[in-house]
Scaffold this motif. Structure first.
Motif, PDB file in Angstrom:
ATOM      1  N   PRO A 146       0.832  -1.211   0.000  1.00  9.48           N
ATOM      2  CA  PRO A 146       0.000   0.000   0.000  1.00  9.48           C
ATOM      3  C   PRO A 146       0.865   1.258   0.000  1.00  9.48           C
ATOM      4  CG  PRO A 146      -0.739  -1.569   1.678  1.00  9.48           C
ATOM      5  CD  PRO A 146       0.578  -2.060   1.173  1.00  9.48           C
ATOM      6  N   ALA A 147       0.538   2.190  -0.902  1.00  5.02           N
ATOM      7  CA  ALA A 147       1.319   3.421  -1.021  1.00  5.02           C
ATOM      8  C   ALA A 147       0.425   4.620  -0.708  1.00  5.02           C
ATOM      9  CB  ALA A 147       1.898   3.553  -2.428  1.00  5.02           C
ATOM     10  N   ALA A 148       0.987   5.587   0.012  1.00  4.18           N
ATOM     11  CA  ALA A 148       0.232   6.782   0.367  1.00  4.18           C
ATOM     12  C   ALA A 148      -0.073   7.594  -0.885  1.00  4.18           C
ATOM     13  CB  ALA A 148       1.018   7.623   1.364  1.00  4.18           C
ATOM     14  N   GLN A 149      -1.265   8.172  -0.929  1.00  2.00           N
ATOM     15  CA  GLN A 149      -1.694   8.990  -2.046  1.00  2.00           C
ATOM     16  C   GLN A 149      -2.129  10.361  -1.533  1.00  2.00           C
ATOM     17  OE1 GLN A 149      -4.748   6.934  -4.252  1.00  2.00           O
ATOM     18  NE2 GLN A 149      -3.610   5.016  -4.319  1.00  2.00           N
ATOM     19  N   VAL A 150      -2.286  11.293  -2.481  1.00  2.00           N
ATOM     20  CA  VAL A 150      -2.888  12.582  -2.157  1.00  2.00           C
ATOM     21  C   VAL A 150      -4.172  12.694  -2.971  1.00  2.00           C
ATOM     22  CG1 VAL A 150      -0.743  13.735  -1.542  1.00  2.00           C
ATOM     23  CG2 VAL A 150      -1.489  13.746  -3.925  1.00  2.00           C
ATOM     24  N   PRO A 151      -5.221  13.291  -2.402  1.00  2.00           N
ATOM     25  CA  PRO A 151      -6.493  13.383  -3.121  1.00  2.00           C
ATOM     26  C   PRO A 151      -6.388  14.310  -4.329  1.00  2.00           C
ATOM     27  CG  PRO A 151      -6.589  14.600  -1.062  1.00  2.00           C
ATOM     28  CD  PRO A 151      -5.295  13.869  -1.053  1.00  2.00           C
ATOM     29  N   LEU A 152      -7.183  13.987  -5.351  1.00  4.02           N
ATOM     30  CA  LEU A 152      -7.217  14.745  -6.601  1.00  4.02           C
ATOM     31  C   LEU A 152      -8.611  15.317  -6.780  1.00  4.02           C
ATOM     32  CD1 LEU A 152      -5.394  15.230  -9.219  1.00  4.02           C
ATOM     33  CD2 LEU A 152      -6.726  13.372 -10.221  1.00  4.02           C
ATOM     34  N   GLU A 153      -8.715  16.603  -6.979  1.00  2.00           N
ATOM     35  CA  GLU A 153      -9.997  17.262  -7.172  1.00  2.00           C
ATOM     36  C   GLU A 153      -9.932  18.165  -8.394  1.00  2.00           C
ATOM     37  OE1 GLU A 153     -11.262  19.334  -3.721  1.00  2.00           O
ATOM     38  OE2 GLU A 153     -11.137  17.588  -2.382  1.00  2.00           O
ATOM     39  N   SER A 154     -10.767  17.845  -9.394  1.00  2.00           N
ATOM     40  CA  SER A 154     -10.832  18.640 -10.626  1.00  2.00           C
ATOM     41  C   SER A 154      -9.457  18.810 -11.255  1.00  2.00           C
ATOM     42  CB  SER A 154     -11.457  20.011 -10.347  1.00  2.00           C
ATOM     43  OG  SER A 154     -12.744  19.864  -9.801  1.00  2.00           O
ATOM     44  N   GLY A 155      -8.674  17.731 -11.228  1.00  2.00           N
ATOM     45  CA  GLY A 155      -7.362  17.769 -11.857  1.00  2.00           C
ATOM     46  C   GLY A 155      -6.291  18.465 -11.052  1.00  2.00           C
ATOM     47  N   ARG A 156      -6.567  18.826  -9.798  1.00  2.00           N
ATOM     48  CA  ARG A 156      -5.589  19.519  -8.965  1.00  2.00           C
ATOM     49  C   ARG A 156      -5.283  18.689  -7.712  1.00  2.00           C
ATOM     50  NH1 ARG A 156      -5.112  24.678 -10.900  1.00  2.00           N
ATOM     51  NH2 ARG A 156      -3.811  25.266  -9.105  1.00  2.00           N
ATOM     52  N   PHE A 157      -4.048  18.774  -7.259  1.00  2.00           N
ATOM     53  CA  PHE A 157      -3.645  18.087  -6.035  1.00  2.00           C
ATOM     54  C   PHE A 157      -2.594  18.918  -5.318  1.00  2.00           C
ATOM     55  CE2 PHE A 157      -1.158  16.488  -9.569  1.00  2.00           C
ATOM     56  CZ  PHE A 157       0.150  16.455  -9.110  1.00  2.00           C
ATOM     57  N   GLN A 158      -2.510  18.720  -4.006  1.00  2.00           N
ATOM     58  CA  GLN A 158      -1.639  19.521  -3.144  1.00  2.00           C
ATOM     59  C   GLN A 158      -0.411  18.711  -2.742  1.00  2.00           C
ATOM     60  OE1 GLN A 158      -2.616  22.655  -2.576  1.00  2.00           O
ATOM     61  NE2 GLN A 158      -0.855  23.289  -1.327  1.00  2.00           N
ATOM     62  N   ILE A 159       0.762  19.303  -2.902  1.00  2.00           N
ATOM     63  CA  ILE A 159       2.020  18.684  -2.496  1.00  2.00           C
ATOM     64  C   ILE A 159       2.630  19.523  -1.373  1.00  2.00           C
ATOM     65  CG2 ILE A 159       4.376  18.117  -3.208  1.00  2.00           C
ATOM     66  CD1 ILE A 159       2.290  16.205  -4.303  1.00  2.00           C
ATOM     67  N   ASP A 160       2.882  18.903  -0.223  1.00  2.00           N
ATOM     68  CA  ASP A 160       3.469  19.634   0.900  1.00  2.00           C
ATOM     69  C   ASP A 160       4.989  19.509   0.872  1.00  2.00           C
ATOM     70  OD1 ASP A 160       4.281  17.330   2.948  1.00  2.00           O
ATOM     71  OD2 ASP A 160       2.348  16.809   2.052  1.00  2.00           O
ATOM     72  N   ASP A 161       5.657  20.244   1.759  1.00  2.00           N
ATOM     73  CA  ASP A 161       7.113  20.295   1.704  1.00  2.00           C
ATOM     74  C   ASP A 161       7.803  19.053   2.244  1.00  2.00           C
ATOM     75  OD1 ASP A 161       6.571  20.632   4.352  1.00  2.00           O
ATOM     76  OD2 ASP A 161       7.352  22.669   4.522  1.00  2.00           O
ATOM     77  N   SER A 162       7.045  18.070   2.759  1.00  2.00           N
ATOM     78  CA  SER A 162       7.669  16.826   3.212  1.00  2.00           C
ATOM     79  C   SER A 162       7.772  15.791   2.092  1.00  2.00           C
ATOM     80  CB  SER A 162       6.874  16.224   4.383  1.00  2.00           C
ATOM     81  OG  SER A 162       5.660  15.657   3.925  1.00  2.00           O
ATOM     82  N   VAL A 163       7.185  16.075   0.926  1.00  2.00           N
ATOM     83  CA  VAL A 163       7.169  15.121  -0.189  1.00  2.00           C
ATOM     84  C   VAL A 163       8.498  15.158  -0.932  1.00  2.00           C
ATOM     85  CG1 VAL A 163       6.073  14.520  -2.376  1.00  2.00           C
ATOM     86  CG2 VAL A 163       4.670  15.266  -0.445  1.00  2.00           C
ATOM     87  N   GLU A 164       9.135  14.004  -1.026  1.00  2.00           N
ATOM     88  CA  GLU A 164      10.396  13.892  -1.752  1.00  2.00           C
ATOM     89  C   GLU A 164      10.172  13.529  -3.222  1.00  2.00           C
ATOM     90  OE1 GLU A 164      12.522  10.910   0.310  1.00  2.00           O
ATOM     91  OE2 GLU A 164      12.672  12.022   2.190  1.00  2.00           O
ATOM     92  N   GLU A 165       9.042  12.873  -3.497  1.00  2.00           N
ATOM     93  CA  GLU A 165       8.778  12.411  -4.864  1.00  2.00           C
ATOM     94  C   GLU A 165       7.299  12.099  -4.996  1.00  2.00           C
ATOM     95  OE1 GLU A 165      11.454   9.334  -6.378  1.00  2.00           O
ATOM     96  OE2 GLU A 165       9.695   8.148  -6.949  1.00  2.00           O
ATOM     97  N   PHE A 166       6.715  12.399  -6.149  1.00  2.00           N
ATOM     98  CA  PHE A 166       5.346  11.957  -6.396  1.00  2.00           C
ATOM     99  C   PHE A 166       5.251  11.324  -7.784  1.00  2.00           C
ATOM    100  CE2 PHE A 166       4.785  16.373  -8.039  1.00  2.00           C
ATOM    101  CZ  PHE A 166       4.191  16.109  -9.271  1.00  2.00           C
ATOM    102  N   THR A 167       4.277  10.426  -7.910  1.00  2.00           N
ATOM    103  CA  THR A 167       4.059   9.703  -9.158  1.00  2.00           C
ATOM    104  C   THR A 167       2.601   9.805  -9.538  1.00  2.00           C
ATOM    105  OG1 THR A 167       5.864   8.143  -8.726  1.00  2.00           O
ATOM    106  CG2 THR A 167       4.170   7.461 -10.291  1.00  2.00           C
ATOM    107  N   VAL A 168       2.340  10.210 -10.770  1.00  2.00           N
ATOM    108  CA  VAL A 168       0.983  10.283 -11.290  1.00  2.00           C
ATOM    109  C   VAL A 168       0.776   9.111 -12.240  1.00  2.00           C
ATOM    110  CG1 VAL A 168      -0.709  11.649 -12.548  1.00  2.00           C
ATOM    111  CG2 VAL A 168       0.996  12.792 -11.121  1.00  2.00           C
ATOM    112  N   LEU A 169      -0.248   8.300 -11.970  1.00  2.00           N
ATOM    113  CA  LEU A 169      -0.582   7.151 -12.807  1.00  2.00           C
ATOM    114  C   LEU A 169      -1.945   7.397 -13.439  1.00  2.00           C
ATOM    115  CD1 LEU A 169      -0.110   4.265 -13.840  1.00  2.00           C
ATOM    116  CD2 LEU A 169      -1.066   3.416 -11.691  1.00  2.00           C
ATOM    117  N   LEU A 170      -1.999   7.301 -14.769  1.00  2.00           N
ATOM    118  CA  LEU A 170      -3.234   7.532 -15.510  1.00  2.00           C
ATOM    119  C   LEU A 170      -3.589   6.302 -16.318  1.00  2.00           C
ATOM    120  CD1 LEU A 170      -1.131  10.196 -16.048  1.00  2.00           C
ATOM    121  CD2 LEU A 170      -3.292  11.184 -16.783  1.00  2.00           C
TER     122      LEU A 170
END
Length: 502
Positions: A226-250
């Protein structure tokens, strides 16, 4: 001699206490010590029938997607099977070198197999069954379009399948190694694959078309790691300063259209701009990874109807003790949840009080339940929330999503559970074994009494048999007309020395 059973009982009681106490103390001392890293073992069918089931060989891109999504520090291995089993990617720790080997091996997936030796594939994937590293949570994902086919004899094949279901699968389930099965094509033995998953506490999936493989593989990975995710709303998502890397899968239908990411500073990241992001586009899906991203609001341009998820690697994350992937209906359960900041589990009430924690459950027939964890349970001293999960009445697939929200931080962690119609017998909990009650004196004394009674009965039966044997010899002497006090037999008697009136 009468004190021996009690001495033995005391020794047994001490050993049992030691066996129970040591694991419990080692786990309870630090809740974070229970976090297990994933160990994924992929078994891919390369039998000749795959030419029809997967004519475009979409197994390759689906495998590469999994290779890219596996977290560093996990363990993984890939085996192909037909009549025999071959190691495609050696089982080992996932790092950059392992990924390079795995990507290079994707081209070796073909349709050269003559049979479908599922028993041999399972045996190969569990080569270390007796010496698995306890720091990892092992799972098997089996992809096939056929049935157990180890020989030309239907009886041999049926026997092999029966042995897998009656011996191999229950053993794996009891050891905590679920087998998640994926049936590709209607020719696959769905009954067998579903039973294999159920008996090993895994989940069975059916891919109607090869292009569904990638999505099913990703869901299997969510169950394994299981991997942590961030919620997506209307094509927008919030990245905080603790994030070292994010991956978008479509995942999308049809042809890939122009896709891009817009950073908080307004700059645009596209597939032809490899310096800022890593893009991987294949038929039906795309993957983009951004390292050291700018904190703030990001936006995504994607094809209409695309299914999107954004996973993050960050210092601050949700950590859970996962429930079994499969469990009977009507069985209560318990989930352990913690917030981790790097290597440290957050336990400061002032810090934990800054976050809202909820657990949303959805299932068949429109089932929905939301648990306000922060409000219902308060702040635990250890930093670990023990969340009671209601017993599910209906069989089917359930999704549990743990959510954490703060002023600038949002995290989601999805989990999947297959609820079966099997009768429930007990409660499932991810809590380590508790210390025993006041003592084990009563059950151990009961056991000692039973052992003593069995010993007395065995002695009494043996004594009766000895008396009967002696009586038989006495009768034989009488039948031969020889008196018991015959001088020729002086000093010999057929009567036992300890004879007593009966």
């Amino acid at each position: 001699m009468k004190s021996m059973p009690f001495s033995l009982a005391a020794l047994m009681r001490g050993l049992m206490l030691l066996l129970l106490v040591l694991p419990a103390l080692s786990l309870q001392a630090d809740p974070a010590a229970r976090a297990l890293r994933p160990d994924l073992r992929l078994l891919i069918d390369i039998s000749g029938s795959m030419k029809q089931s997967d004519p475009e060989n979409l197994r390759g891109p689906a495998l590469e997607l999994i290779v890219r999504l596996l977290p560093d520090g996990a363990r993984a291995g890939v085996w192909t099977f037909g009549e025999s089993v071959e190691v495609l990617v050696p089982h080992g720790e996932v790092d950059s070198a392992w990924r390079e080997r795995a990507r290079a091996a994707v081209a070796a997936i073909d349709n050269s197999g003559q049979r479908t030796n599922i028993p041999a594939a399972l045996a190969a994937a569990t080569y270390d069954l007796g010496s698995m590293d306890p720091r990892y949570r092992s799972s098997i994902v089996l992809l096939t379009d056929g049935k157990v086919d180890v020989a030309a004899s239907p009886m041999a094949n049926a026997t092999a399948a029966r042995q897998v279901l009656s011996e191999t699968a229950p053993q794996l389930g009891a050891t905590g190694i679920p087998v998640h099965t994926i049936a590709l094509s209607d020719e696959a033995d769905w009954t067998f694959l579903r039973s294999l998953a159920r008996e090993s506490r895994g989940i069975a999936e059916k891919a109607s078309t090869p292009d569904q493989l990638s999505g099913i593989f990703v869901q299997s990975l969510e169950m394994v790691a299981p991997a942590a995710q961030v919620p997506l709303e209307s094509g927008r998502f919030q990245i905080d300063d603790s994030v070292e890397e994010f991956t978008v899968l479509l995942f999308f239908d049809g042809e890939a259209e122009a896709m891009s990411l817009r950073a908080p500073d307004g700059s645009r990241l596209q597939a032809d701009n490899g310096a800022a992001a890593d893009w991987f586009v294949a038929e039906g899906f795309a993957l983009v990874t951004v390292r050291q991203p700018q904190p703030g609001s990001w936006s995504l341009a994607a094809p209409d109807g695309a299914r999107i998820k954004v996973t993050v690697i960050a210092d601050l994350n949700i950590e859970i003790d996962p429930l079994p992937n499969s469990m009977p209906a009507g069985r209560a359960s318990e989930l352990g949840l913690r917030l981790r900041d790097g290597d440290r589990v957050l336990s400061d009430p002032a810090v934990l009080g800054m976050f809202g924690i909820t657990l949303s459950i959805s299932g068949p027939n429109g089932y929905r339940e939301d648990i306000a964890v922060s409000e219902r349970y308060g702040v635990p001293e250890t930093g670990e929330y023990r969340i009671s999960i209601p017993a599910f009445a209906a069989a089917g697939r359930y999704q549990l999503v743990a959510r954490v929200s703060g002023e600038t931080l949002q995290r989601e962690l999805p989990m999947h559970i297959e609820v079966t119609a099997d009768p429930a017998e007990s409660t499932i909990s991810s809590r380590p074994a508790e210390l025993p009650d006041a003592s084990l004196t009563i059950p151990m004394l009961t056991l000692a009494a039973v052992v003593a009674a069995i010993g007395f009965i065995a002695w009494w039966i043996s004594r009766r048999r000895r008396k009967r044997r002696l009586a038989l010899w006495e009768q034989r002497f009488r039948d031969n007309g020889e008196a018991l006090d015959d001088p020729a037999m002086d000093g010999v008697s057929a009567a036992p020395e300890d004879s007593a009136p009966r």
